[in-house]
Structure formats: C-alpha cells, structure tokens
Motif scaffolding. Structure first.
Motif, PDB file in Angstrom:
ATOM      1  N   ASP A   1       0.816  -1.216   0.000  1.00  0.00           N
ATOM      2  CA  ASP A   1       0.000   0.000   0.000  1.00  0.00           C
ATOM      3  C   ASP A   1       0.851   1.268   0.000  1.00  0.00           C
ATOM      4  OD1 ASP A   1      -2.339  -1.512   0.055  1.00  0.00           O
ATOM      5  OD2 ASP A   1      -2.357  -1.583   2.244  1.00  0.00           O
ATOM      6  N   THR A   2       2.101   1.162   0.482  1.00  0.00           N
ATOM      7  CA  THR A   2       3.021   2.306   0.450  1.00  0.00           C
ATOM      8  C   THR A   2       4.102   2.095  -0.600  1.00  0.00           C
ATOM      9  OG1 THR A   2       4.392   1.338   2.206  1.00  0.00           O
ATOM     10  CG2 THR A   2       2.631   2.836   2.887  1.00  0.00           C
TER      11      THR A   2
ATOM     12  N   VAL B   1       9.053   2.467   3.555  1.00  0.00           N
ATOM     13  CA  VAL B   1       8.799   2.720   4.968  1.00  0.00           C
ATOM     14  C   VAL B   1       8.351   4.172   5.150  1.00  0.00           C
ATOM     15  CG1 VAL B   1       9.918   2.955   7.229  1.00  0.00           C
ATOM     16  CG2 VAL B   1      10.435   0.986   5.764  1.00  0.00           C
ATOM     17  N   THR B   2       7.326   4.375   5.946  1.00  0.00           N
ATOM     18  CA  THR B   2       6.877   5.732   6.243  1.00  0.00           C
ATOM     19  C   THR B   2       7.619   6.264   7.459  1.00  0.00           C
ATOM     20  OG1 THR B   2       5.108   5.029   7.736  1.00  0.00           O
ATOM     21  CG2 THR B   2       4.571   5.179   5.372  1.00  0.00           C
ATOM     22  N   ALA B   3       7.650   7.579   7.582  1.00  0.00           N
ATOM     23  CA  ALA B   3       8.310   8.205   8.725  1.00  0.00           C
ATOM     24  C   ALA B   3       7.662   7.775  10.031  1.00  0.00           C
ATOM     25  CB  ALA B   3       8.254   9.724   8.572  1.00  0.00           C
ATOM     26  N   GLU B   4       6.341   7.670  10.024  1.00  0.00           N
ATOM     27  CA  GLU B   4       5.620   7.287  11.237  1.00  0.00           C
ATOM     28  C   GLU B   4       6.001   5.874  11.669  1.00  0.00           C
ATOM     29  OE1 GLU B   4       3.765  10.541   9.173  1.00  0.00           O
ATOM     30  OE2 GLU B   4       4.221   8.494   8.475  1.00  0.00           O
ATOM     31  N   ALA B   5       6.066   4.959  10.706  1.00  0.00           N
ATOM     32  CA  ALA B   5       6.419   3.568  11.026  1.00  0.00           C
ATOM     33  C   ALA B   5       7.854   3.474  11.529  1.00  0.00           C
ATOM     34  CB  ALA B   5       6.220   2.688   9.800  1.00  0.00           C
ATOM     35  N   LEU B   6       8.757   4.227  10.922  1.00  0.00           N
ATOM     36  CA  LEU B   6      10.151   4.220  11.350  1.00  0.00           C
ATOM     37  C   LEU B   6      10.279   4.728  12.782  1.00  0.00           C
ATOM     38  CD1 LEU B   6      13.193   3.912  10.825  1.00  0.00           C
ATOM     39  CD2 LEU B   6      13.169   6.227   9.852  1.00  0.00           C
ATOM     40  N   ASP B   7       9.629   5.837  13.064  1.00  0.00           N
ATOM     41  CA  ASP B   7       9.703   6.435  14.391  1.00  0.00           C
ATOM     42  C   ASP B   7       9.193   5.464  15.457  1.00  0.00           C
ATOM     43  OD1 ASP B   7      10.366   8.629  16.038  1.00  0.00           O
ATOM     44  OD2 ASP B   7       8.270   9.251  16.131  1.00  0.00           O
ATOM     45  N   LYS B   8       8.112   4.781  15.146  1.00  0.00           N
ATOM     46  CA  LYS B   8       7.504   3.850  16.088  1.00  0.00           C
ATOM     47  C   LYS B   8       8.386   2.628  16.328  1.00  0.00           C
ATOM     48  CE  LYS B   8       3.155   1.353  16.896  1.00  0.00           C
ATOM     49  NZ  LYS B   8       1.810   1.041  16.330  1.00  0.00           N
ATOM     50  N   ALA B   9       9.155   2.220  15.311  1.00  0.00           N
ATOM     51  CA  ALA B   9       9.948   0.990  15.395  1.00  0.00           C
ATOM     52  C   ALA B   9      11.263   1.164  16.146  1.00  0.00           C
ATOM     53  CB  ALA B   9      10.229   0.450  13.992  1.00  0.00           C
ATOM     54  N   ILE B  10      11.750   2.384  16.251  1.00  0.00           N
ATOM     55  CA  ILE B  10      13.021   2.639  16.931  1.00  0.00           C
ATOM     56  C   ILE B  10      12.853   2.467  18.439  1.00  0.00           C
ATOM     57  CG2 ILE B  10      14.724   4.435  17.490  1.00  0.00           C
ATOM     58  CD1 ILE B  10      14.281   5.539  14.648  1.00  0.00           C
TER      59      ILE B  10
ATOM     60  N   ILE C   1      -2.769 -11.911  -9.670  1.00  0.00           N
ATOM     61  CA  ILE C   1      -1.452 -11.322  -9.409  1.00  0.00           C
ATOM     62  C   ILE C   1      -1.517  -9.815  -9.603  1.00  0.00           C
ATOM     63  CG2 ILE C   1       0.938 -11.165 -10.246  1.00  0.00           C
ATOM     64  CD1 ILE C   1       0.832 -14.150 -10.818  1.00  0.00           C
ATOM     65  N   HIS C   2      -0.914  -9.084  -8.687  1.00  0.00           N
ATOM     66  CA  HIS C   2      -0.824  -7.625  -8.796  1.00  0.00           C
ATOM     67  C   HIS C   2       0.632  -7.225  -8.690  1.00  0.00           C
ATOM     68  CE1 HIS C   2      -1.282  -3.375  -8.385  1.00  0.00           C
ATOM     69  NE2 HIS C   2      -0.902  -3.371  -7.120  1.00  0.00           N
ATOM     70  N   CYS C   3       1.146  -6.496  -9.693  1.00  0.00           N
ATOM     71  CA  CYS C   3       2.566  -6.145  -9.744  1.00  0.00           C
ATOM     72  C   CYS C   3       2.746  -4.629  -9.847  1.00  0.00           C
ATOM     73  CB  CYS C   3       3.243  -6.829 -10.928  1.00  0.00           C
ATOM     74  SG  CYS C   3       5.023  -6.537 -11.001  1.00  0.00           S
ATOM     75  N   PRO C   4       3.180  -3.977  -8.762  1.00  0.00           N
ATOM     76  CA  PRO C   4       3.489  -2.545  -8.835  1.00  0.00           C
ATOM     77  C   PRO C   4       4.669  -2.289  -9.762  1.00  0.00           C
ATOM     78  CG  PRO C   4       3.315  -3.301  -6.562  1.00  0.00           C
ATOM     79  CD  PRO C   4       3.378  -4.521  -7.418  1.00  0.00           C
ATOM     80  N   THR C   5       4.781  -1.051 -10.262  1.00  0.00           N
ATOM     81  CA  THR C   5       5.896  -0.662 -11.114  1.00  0.00           C
ATOM     82  C   THR C   5       7.000  -0.052 -10.259  1.00  0.00           C
ATOM     83  OG1 THR C   5       4.403  -0.198 -12.958  1.00  0.00           O
ATOM     84  CG2 THR C   5       6.611   0.741 -13.086  1.00  0.00           C
ATOM     85  N   PRO C   6       8.166  -0.694 -10.175  1.00  0.00           N
ATOM     86  CA  PRO C   6       9.244  -0.176  -9.334  1.00  0.00           C
ATOM     87  C   PRO C   6      10.020   0.947 -10.021  1.00  0.00           C
ATOM     88  CG  PRO C   6       9.935  -2.211 -10.367  1.00  0.00           C
ATOM     89  CD  PRO C   6       8.511  -1.989 -10.791  1.00  0.00           C
TER      90      PRO C   6
ATOM     91  N   PRO D   1       5.799  -8.794  -7.198  1.00  0.00           N
ATOM     92  CA  PRO D   1       4.334  -8.884  -7.301  1.00  0.00           C
ATOM     93  C   PRO D   1       3.694  -9.623  -6.135  1.00  0.00           C
ATOM     94  CG  PRO D   1       5.391 -10.419  -8.807  1.00  0.00           C
ATOM     95  CD  PRO D   1       6.484  -9.598  -8.230  1.00  0.00           C
ATOM     96  N   SER D   2       2.459  -9.266  -5.865  1.00  0.00           N
ATOM     97  CA  SER D   2       1.650  -9.964  -4.863  1.00  0.00           C
ATOM     98  C   SER D   2       0.909 -11.120  -5.521  1.00  0.00           C
ATOM     99  CB  SER D   2       0.641  -8.995  -4.242  1.00  0.00           C
ATOM    100  OG  SER D   2      -0.326  -9.700  -3.493  1.00  0.00           O
ATOM    101  N   CYS D   3       0.885 -12.254  -4.830  1.00  0.00           N
ATOM    102  CA  CYS D   3       0.077 -13.383  -5.283  1.00  0.00           C
ATOM    103  C   CYS D   3      -1.061 -13.640  -4.300  1.00  0.00           C
ATOM    104  CB  CYS D   3       0.924 -14.640  -5.486  1.00  0.00           C
ATOM    105  SG  CYS D   3       1.870 -15.177  -4.039  1.00  0.00           S
TER     106      CYS D   3
END
Length: 400
Positions: free
Chosen positions: A147-148, A152-161, A315-320, A328-330
């Motif tokens: 979904d992102t 990694v989002t800033a919020e997730a990083l801050d919470k994980a430290i 199958i769903h494949c985002p464009t990197p 891709p997601s299966c």
C-alpha cells in the motif's frame, strides 16, 4: 554433540542462491527451466574494465595490497562520492572490501554487542537479518507494505526505533522490490533519524545507478548532512558496472568506524583481489555511457514484465522505480488449488508449484520478510522473460 558451532543454528542459507542453484540442477537434469532468481546483470563487464585488469596483471600488480584498498581506488571513491552524491570524505574514511556484502558484515561485526538491535526495512535483502545474527545482534523490522509501494513511512520508522536500536539498514533502490525513495520521502525519514541520535544509518546504495523514468537518486547523508557523522554509505561496482564476480564493494564513513572495519578485514580475508581493485578503479574513472544504455534495456524489460504479470489472474505487480526486480503480490491466488488438488496456502507454495508445473524459478516473498509476494529478477533475456510470464499467466489461470 554437533561438531558445528551453535551460532550456525541462528542463520539459514541464502534463499536467492538456493533458488538459482535449484534451477541449475533442474536444467542439468534436462528440465526446461527459466531461472529468474539471480540478482546480477546479464550484460558482460565492459571491455575497458577487462583491459584494465589485464594490464594490472601484465604490470605485475599481483601482490598483497593495503588491507582495505589501494590508494588510487580510495581516491577515486572519494571523487565519486563528491561528484555524484555531494558527500565529502577523506581517504581514511573509505574502505574497500570483497563485495558490498563483506563491507556490511564487517561493519556489523565491528559494532554490535549482545542486546544491540538492528532495524531493517521489510521487505529486505535476504542477507541482512542473518548477518546481524552472526554478528551477535538482534534484527528487528519495520514493515513497508504494498500500500506504500514497499516504502517505509516516517511514522512507522519512528515507532519501530527503540533505546536499543543501534543501526537502521536502508536500501534504495530496494532488493527485492525495486522501490526507490524520492528526496521528499527520504527527508521525512532523515527528520526522524535526526531525532534519534543513538541510531546509526547503514545505507546500501548498490543499485544507485539503476533507476528509470527520470527518477533522481539521493542518499540519506546527502539529504541530511548532519547525519554524515553516523552514516556508513555502502556501494560497489557489482550491479551498475556488471562486475558481480569481481567482488568489489566500498563504503564511506567516520574514520573510527572505517579503522575498525579494516581491523576485522585484516583478520579475515585481508585485501580484496588486487586485479579486481584496478578493474574497479577503471570502472569508476572510465567511460560511463554504457550504464544508460543498459538501463534502457532494463526499463523495457521491467515494463514488459509488469504489464504481463498484471494480466495474470490473481497477481498484482506494482511498477518499481529502480534495480532490476519486481515484487508482485500473489494474494489473489492464496487458498486456490492446483489441478492435482494441492492448496496454495502461501507464497512458498506458489513458488514451489510454479517451478514444478511450469519450470519457472522465482523467489518466495517470505525469504524477504514480506508476503504473499514473490521476486522476479528481470536481468535476463527479453525472450526468456516473455516466455516465463506466459507460463506464470498459464499457471495462475490453472488454479481454481
């Protein structure tokens, strides 16, 4: 009692190497297998780099060198960091190792104590957690979901430290997802890291030059110069210069850390191959035009694979933005059954049955810490990629 060290029980063999070896074994046994697991360019090393290596041999440059790199190569790396990344280092702040993996491992061995945590963005390169474990640390993870766009989002990083977090390992463009962070996305992360001065940053920039669609690469210490004093900026010649087998990686960082890394290396491998070092010197100082030419082919392959995978049922494949992988997601196939009645309960099952049914070797997302996904390396011929995607479409359609 086993003769082997107990520490070996903490780690597992590389999943990407295992998949590549399995594909080779099946091919040798006569199976029609397309291997999409290897993380290396299929282009040959440029001739000028080969010639520099041959010249070094003829010139007798075949002896031991300084443990962590010849002065000429260190000077070229200093120039590279300044020219391409806006980072200022002295030669004493540069280390050269036998591939980027050794540089990362040496840094962890030189810094980790029991109880130290190393925060790793998931999905991650398969070797990060195991290197941390071998060095006596504890890997922890911050998840970046589809979904992102696997960032990694800033919020997730801050919470994980936590107070025990010693390193944050950061990889952009990413192996396995190909996701690359924009300058604004990086700034959000570096703002968090500024607020946690006990956390050091280990940034793996190995895919720096493999970016597409006008994406502009940046590295954390470039975005936030105040982090330079606690950042190890790791890179190498393997990917962009098609030199995986030459085994040369390098890094810039604080002199005290670089000296400690040299101490570890002096008691393990000692210096990297002298011949490879002179080849790397030519890579960094010689013509660079072939990188853009190779990237044009990689982009065409990426677009082909993304398009064909997104036409596959479930199958769903985002464009990197970079590297030479798609992730891709299966998820849409989990719970379905094969024609033989086997249930696809996980990405591991998907990968196993795909190889068995269609002879396509990919790597399961569980190996990279995030599923249900799978990694495809499109660093192989367009013909093989097209055929592999046709087989994946056929396999997905066969599930019920």
């Amino acid at each position: 009692m086993s003769f082997l060290a107990q520490s070996l029980a903490r780690v597992k063999p590389s999943a990407t190497i295992a998949v590549t070896n399995k594909a080779r074994e099946l091919k040798a046994a006569g199976r029609d297998v397309i291997g999409l697991g290897a993380g290396e360019p299929d282009f040959d090393t440029p001739d000028n780099i080969k010639e520099a290596a041959i010249k070094a041999i003829h010139d007798g440059k075949t002896k031991y060198t300084a443990v962590d790199g010849i002065p000429e190569l260190k000077a070229a790396i200093v120039d590279k960091f300044k020219r391409e990344n806006g980072l200022t280092y002295k030669p004493a702040e540069i280390t050269v190792g036998t591939g980027g993996k050794q540089v990362l491992y040496n840094a962890l061995m030189a810094t980790l104590n029991p109880g130290d945590e190393v925060l790793i963005a998931a999905p991650y390169w398969v070797s990060y957690p195991d290197m941390v474990l071998l060095a006596g640390g504890t890997p922890t993870f911050v998840e970046a979901s589809i979904d992102t766009n696997f960032k990694v989002t800033a919020e997730a990083l801050d919470k994980a430290i936590t107070p025990r977090t010693k390193w944050f390992i950061f990889n952009s463009p990413s192996n396995p997802s190909g996701a690359a962070y924009s300058r604004d996305e990086l700034k959000a992360l570096t703002d968090v890291l500024v607020r946690h001065p006990h956390v050091w940053i280990m940034t793996d920039d190995m895919y720096e030059h493999l970016v597409y669609d006008d994406f502009v690469f940046a590295t954390p210490a470039e975005i936030e110069p105040s982090l330079l004093s606690r950042t190890l900026t790791v890179n190498g010649v393997s990917k962009a210069y098609c030199m995986t087998g030459w085994r040369i990686g390098y890094a810039g960082g604080p002199a005290e850390l670089i000296k400690a890394i040299a101490t570890i290396q002096s008691q393990s491998t000692s210096n990297p191959s002298s011949i490879s070092q002179y080849a790397a010197l030519e890579a960094l100082t010689g013509p660079q035009h072939f990188i853009a030419e190779n990237n044009k082919v990689f982009k065409e392959r990426r677009d082909l694979v993304v398009s064909m995978l997104n036409q596959a049922k479930g199958i769903h494949c985002p464009t990197p933005e970079g590297a030479f992988y798609v992730y891709p997601s299966c998820a849409g196939l989990i719970g379905k059954k094969t024609a033989a009645g086997k249930t696809i309960a996980s990405d591991d099952d998907f990968v196993t049955e795909l190889l068995e049914s269609e002879g396509v070797a990919v790597v399961q997302g569980s190996a990279f810490g995030l599923g249900p996904n799978f990694r495809i390396s499109y660093a192989t011929s367009t013909k093989d990629l097209e055929e592999a995607c046709i087989r994946i479409q056929r396999f997905a359609s066969s599930l019920s």
